[in-house]
Write an enzyme that holds these catalytic residues in place. Structure first.
Site, PDB file in Angstrom:
ATOM      1  N   SER A 129       0.826  -1.207   0.000  1.00 35.37           N
ATOM      2  CA  SER A 129       0.000   0.000   0.000  1.00 35.37           C
ATOM      3  C   SER A 129       0.866   1.265   0.000  1.00 35.37           C
ATOM      4  O   SER A 129       1.636   1.479  -0.933  1.00 35.37           O
ATOM      5  CB  SER A 129      -0.964  -0.041   1.189  1.00 35.37           C
ATOM      6  OG  SER A 129      -1.941   0.967   1.094  1.00 35.37           O
ATOM      7  N   ASP A 200      -9.733  -4.550  -4.714  1.00 40.70           N
ATOM      8  CA  ASP A 200      -9.188  -3.579  -3.761  1.00 40.70           C
ATOM      9  C   ASP A 200     -10.065  -2.334  -3.725  1.00 40.70           C
ATOM     10  O   ASP A 200     -10.229  -1.646  -4.733  1.00 40.70           O
ATOM     11  CB  ASP A 200      -7.756  -3.200  -4.162  1.00 40.70           C
ATOM     12  CG  ASP A 200      -6.979  -2.520  -3.043  1.00 40.70           C
ATOM     13  OD1 ASP A 200      -7.606  -1.820  -2.225  1.00 40.70           O
ATOM     14  OD2 ASP A 200      -5.749  -2.689  -2.996  1.00 40.70           O
ATOM     15  N   HIS A 233      -7.877  -5.411  -0.229  1.00 39.63           N
ATOM     16  CA  HIS A 233      -6.670  -4.691   0.224  1.00 39.63           C
ATOM     17  C   HIS A 233      -5.960  -5.459   1.340  1.00 39.63           C
ATOM     18  O   HIS A 233      -5.928  -5.032   2.502  1.00 39.63           O
ATOM     19  CB  HIS A 233      -7.043  -3.278   0.671  1.00 39.63           C
ATOM     20  CG  HIS A 233      -5.875  -2.335   0.732  1.00 39.63           C
ATOM     21  ND1 HIS A 233      -5.174  -1.952  -0.387  1.00 39.63           N
ATOM     22  CD2 HIS A 233      -5.273  -1.706   1.780  1.00 39.63           C
ATOM     23  CE1 HIS A 233      -4.204  -1.122  -0.037  1.00 39.63           C
ATOM     24  NE2 HIS A 233      -4.241  -0.966   1.276  1.00 39.63           N
TER      25      HIS A 233
END
Length: 258
Positions: A129, A200, A233
């Site tokens: 991320s 995501d 995610h």
């Protein structure tokens, strides 16, 4: 296994008077012959400990992992509420406003952690991320040979991994790479692996895809982009298996025939 590490960096802007201090750094020692060292960067609000626990389980005995913890700082996307973050961010995309000062500070922290490794050890950076965004920013600095502030970037990276991330400063990449034959050569030879889940909902898949396209179109030809149809995610064993296999080949680790 871990050790404390603190490094002071200047704040994001003039209104942030206090220096920001990096948190604890966790180190996973290689279980076999030490051939590579990778700095792995956590996501927004996380810390180095959580990733060190996962990385320690991977079948990569020749890699030393260094997992630093980002400074706690006010974060625009959280309305200024403080969180561990490698830089300030208001938009999790390749088009978002760039906190170049914050990214430079974090990329410099990565360079500092790698700079003390033995000369025969291959060096890499990866992350998840926001950590992936910082790793990709470090890759652009490595190819360009300079940070965003113009200071020299001296570490030679041999592998860059980004999971569920994005490329900051994508619009300025062209000028950095195409203005120098040396930068273009470094960009073309640097192995990159980008992985992103199509489910995501934090860093949207399109931003990961566009970031990969921006890197490729600006000369990062040695780039692999992998997508996962139902992945949101977070990471899954299939993705980590792909990371392990890619690192074994890219870093020419023991047990891999060339």
């Amino acid at each position: 296994m871990s050790h404390g590490s603190s490094s002071l960096v200047s704040g994001m802007n003039a209104s942030t008077k206090a220096a920001l201090e990096f948190g604890r750094t966790h180190v996973v020692r290689p279980k076999g012959r030490h051939q590579a060292t990778i700095v792995w960067l956590h996501g927004l609000g996380d810390n180095g400990a959580s990733w060190s626990q996962l990385l320690e389980t991977l079948p990569l005995p020749n890699i030393k992992w260094i997992c630093p913890t980002a400074p706690a700082r006010p974060v625009s996307i959280f309305g200024g509420f403080p969180s561990t973050a490698w830089f300030d961010v208001g938009d999790l995309s390749e088009d978002g406003p760039a906190d170049v000062e914050g990214m430079d500070a974090s990329a410099a922290h990565v360079e500092k952690l790698l700079s003390t490794e033995p000369a025969d050890i291959k060096l890499g950076v990866g992350g998840f991320s926001m950590g992936a965004a910082t790793a990709l920013y470090s890759a652009s600095c490595s190819a360009h040979g300079r940070y965003g502030n113009g200071n020299p970037y001296t570490v030679n990276l041999s592998a860059v991994v980004g999971l569920s991330g994005w490329l900051p400063c994508s619009r300025s990449l062209k000028n950095k790479i195409q203005g120098s034959e040396e930068a273009a050569r470094r960009a073309a030879s640097l192995p990159l692996l980008l992985c992103h889940g199509k489910g995501d909902d934090v860093v949207l898949y399109k931003h990961g895809e566009r970031s990969a396209e921006a890197l490729k179109s600006n000369g990062f030809q040695n780039l692999t982009f992998k997508s996962y149809s139902r992945l949101a995610h977070y990471t899954i064993p299939e993705e980590m298996d792909d990371v392990c296999n890619w690192l074994k080949v890219s870093l020419m680790l023991d047990g891999v025939s060339s």
